[in-house]
Write a protein that holds these residues in place. Structure first.
Motif, PDB file in Angstrom:
ATOM      1  N   GLY A  98       0.647  -0.995   0.278  1.00 52.71           N
ATOM      2  CA  GLY A  98       0.260  -0.005   0.021  1.00 52.71           C
ATOM      3  C   GLY A  98       0.804   1.214  -0.475  1.00 52.71           C
ATOM      4  O   GLY A  98       0.335   2.485  -0.517  1.00 52.71           O
ATOM      5  N   THR A  99       1.639   1.132   0.967  1.00 54.04           N
ATOM      6  CA  THR A  99       2.245   2.894   0.859  1.00 54.04           C
ATOM      7  C   THR A  99       2.842   2.460  -0.315  1.00 54.04           C
ATOM      8  O   THR A  99       3.311   3.851  -0.785  1.00 54.04           O
ATOM      9  CB  THR A  99       3.877   2.632   1.964  1.00 54.04           C
ATOM     10  N   ASP A 212      -6.571   7.191   0.138  1.00 55.49           N
ATOM     11  CA  ASP A 212      -5.584   6.119   0.922  1.00 55.49           C
ATOM     12  C   ASP A 212      -7.488   5.499   1.203  1.00 55.49           C
ATOM     13  O   ASP A 212      -7.928   5.406   2.251  1.00 55.49           O
ATOM     14  CB  ASP A 212      -4.861   6.940   1.931  1.00 55.49           C
ATOM     15  N   LYS A 238      -4.082  -6.169   0.988  1.00 56.59           N
ATOM     16  CA  LYS A 238      -5.819  -5.998   2.404  1.00 56.59           C
ATOM     17  C   LYS A 238      -6.719  -6.253   1.718  1.00 56.59           C
ATOM     18  O   LYS A 238      -7.059  -6.971   1.185  1.00 56.59           O
ATOM     19  CB  LYS A 238      -5.526  -4.209   2.587  1.00 56.59           C
TER      20      LYS A 238
HETATM   21  C1  LIG Z   1      -1.970  -0.404   5.634  1.00 56.01           C
HETATM   22  C2  LIG Z   1      -2.181   1.082   5.182  1.00 56.01           C
HETATM   23  C3  LIG Z   1      -1.373   1.501   4.556  1.00 56.01           C
HETATM   24  C4  LIG Z   1       0.078   1.549   3.948  1.00 56.01           C
HETATM   25  O1  LIG Z   1       0.054  -0.064   3.321  1.00 56.01           O
HETATM   26  P1  LIG Z   1       1.296  -1.106   3.675  1.00 56.01           P
HETATM   27  O2  LIG Z   1       0.939  -1.796   2.312  1.00 56.01           O
HETATM   28  O3  LIG Z   1       1.259  -1.517   5.166  1.00 56.01           O
HETATM   29  O4  LIG Z   1       2.414  -0.483   3.263  1.00 56.01           O
HETATM   30  C5  LIG Z   1      -1.388   3.119   4.085  1.00 56.01           C
HETATM   31  N1  LIG Z   1      -2.880   3.839   4.429  1.00 56.01           N
HETATM   32  C6  LIG Z   1      -3.403   3.644   5.549  1.00 56.01           C
HETATM   33  C7  LIG Z   1      -4.699   4.041   5.946  1.00 56.01           C
HETATM   34  C8  LIG Z   1      -2.864   1.758   5.646  1.00 56.01           C
HETATM   35  O5  LIG Z   1      -4.498   1.662   6.675  1.00 56.01           O
END
Ligand SMILES: *Cc1c(COP(=O)(O)O)cnc(C)c1O
Length: 427
Positions: A98-99, A212, A238
């Protein structure tokens, strides 16, 4: 169900904890029915998009090398775009998390001299280094992108006056985090996000609004892209990966934003044309197909946890009765011992690595020590039953996921059992 109780007893759950759980569940029937309705809606939305784009076995073929003319990959992006009602989508196993997806979206659409605005307070921990709020090589700050932030008001609502003041000639992109992440503010509904976007665009119409969307997908019947977001961004380990995607991220949005993201991800000139799928298409398609019901199960788990813990005196965010906008449940346990006991329970209930003991640890991208409990088929997947949190007051664990409601239930009961065993709770 005497046999079930006996089975739970052998797994370590006492009759008292089980009975307390059953009593809690009696009051949740109506809410669970509402969640099932949203899941049904979202399931239909996904199936309709797959039918419209004529998904077939040909889409599941593996490609290697450059991945030119990858039918499965290109079609999956059309399916995502249709579900999110956007012009375009970038859905790739080459997006590692996600990052990374958020980093691509930001760095593709912000140039030196531009300003990024977060009108919803401090962004998620890992984003802080991406932006340069905490110094890091290759941050946006290092590339000459400035950053401004407007905190939420005391009651968790938007500070419209100061948002208006913060928007200036340089403001190019507004980032809105739907889920609370590791904060104890409320998560935002899609409707609230829509109101914020409308407000920002009324002040400066060409601002790019990025959401996001991590942990928010399929919790409601609409997504932020239905209320004006130019980009919605998230992780495939996720919600939208449905537990089956082993890696990946997505960016859905306008043609112009997504095109830039593709150039940033691969290379200028190459864009979306390259990127072999490496045999991951069956998992990415099937995961997306499963996602609406998986998310529903996870949400039931979150609601169950809040209704189990709140009457025992632990503050829950969201609380036991309020409406939900993501799958995360924060439970403030008040101590490091509480966090460890809770996480031990989640771990002990897992199908994988149930024998491991979670301990607080330093993690890249995070400022404080973090404890994580996860017994997942996909490492680090947080659509699978998992609990984590930074070791800092108010010692909140963030609990999320569960590929099935039954597993989520077992995990939460086990967490309570460990709290009872540690003498931190008496029923
Ligand atoms: C998990 C998350 C991220 C980052 O995702 P990763 O897959 O852990 O890098 C960014 N923003 C929010 C709100 C998240 O829950």
């Amino acid at each position: 169900m005497k046999e079930l109780l006996e089975l739970y007893n052998t797994m370590g759950i006492s009759s008292g904890v089980y009975a307390y759980g059953e009593k809690t569940l009696e009051n949740l029937k109506e809410r669970f029915a509402e969640i099932d309705k949203i899941a049904e809606h979202n399931q239909a939305k996904v199936i309709a998009a797959m039918q419209k784009n004529r998904v077939s076995a040909a889409c599941f073929a593996a490609t290697t090398g450059y991945g030119y003319d990858d039918v499965g990959r290109d079609n999956l992006e059309k399916v995502y775009a249709d579900v999110f009602h956007t012009e375009a989508a970038l859905v790739r196993p080459q997006i590692t998390c996600g990052t990374h997806a958020l980093t691509v979206a930001l760095s593709a659409n912000l140039l030196p001299g531009d300003e990024l605005l977060s009108p919803v307070g401090l962004p998620y921990d890992t984003l802080q280094e991406v932006i340069g709020i905490r110094e890091s090589p290759c941050s946006l700050k290092e590339y000459g992108v400035s950053y401004r932030q407007v905190d939420l008001l005391e009651d968790g609502t938007f500070d419209y006056d100061n948002i208006k003041k913060a928007i200036n000639d340089k403001t190019k992109l507004v980032t809105i985090q739907r889920s609370k992440g590791y904060a104890t503010r409320p998560s935002f509904s899609v409707k609230q996000i829509g109101e914020l976007i409308a407000y920002v665009k009324a002040i400066k119409p060409d601002i790019i609004c990025m959401v996001d969307n991590c942990y928010g997908e399929f919790v409601e019947a609409i997504e932020p892209s239905d209320v004006g977001a130019d980009m919605v961004v998230g992780s495939l380990i996720k919600n939208p990966g449905g537990g089956l995607a082993p890696i990946g991220g997505y960016i859905c949005g306008t043609q112009s934003c997504v095109e830039r993201c593709a150039y940033r991800l691969s290379a200028p000139g190459l864009g979306q044309e390259v990127g072999a799928n490496l045999g991951l298409m069956p998992a990415l398609y099937q995961g997306f197909f499963m996602a609406p019901t998986v998310v529903a199960g996870a949400e039931k788990g979150a609601i169950f946890a809040a209704n189990l813990y709140e009457p025992l005196g632990f503050k829950c965010v969201p609380n036991a009765t309020e409406s939900r906008h993501d799958i995360i449940q924060a439970v403030e346990l008040g101590s490091e011992e509480g966090m460890i006991a809770f996480c031990k329970g989640i771990q002990a209930a897992a199908p994988v690595d149930s024998f491991a003991t979670p301990l607080p640890w330093d993690m890249p991208g995070y400022n404080d020590k973090v404890i994580m409990a996860a017994g997942a088929f996909v490492q680090g997947s947080s659509i699978e039953l998992s609990a984590d949190g930074p070791i800092r007051p108010p010692y909140a664990v963030y609990f999320q996921g569960g590929l099935t409601w039954c597993h989520a239930k077992l995990g939460i009961l086990m967490s309570l059992q460990k709290m009872v065993d540690a003498g931190l709770v008496t029923l």
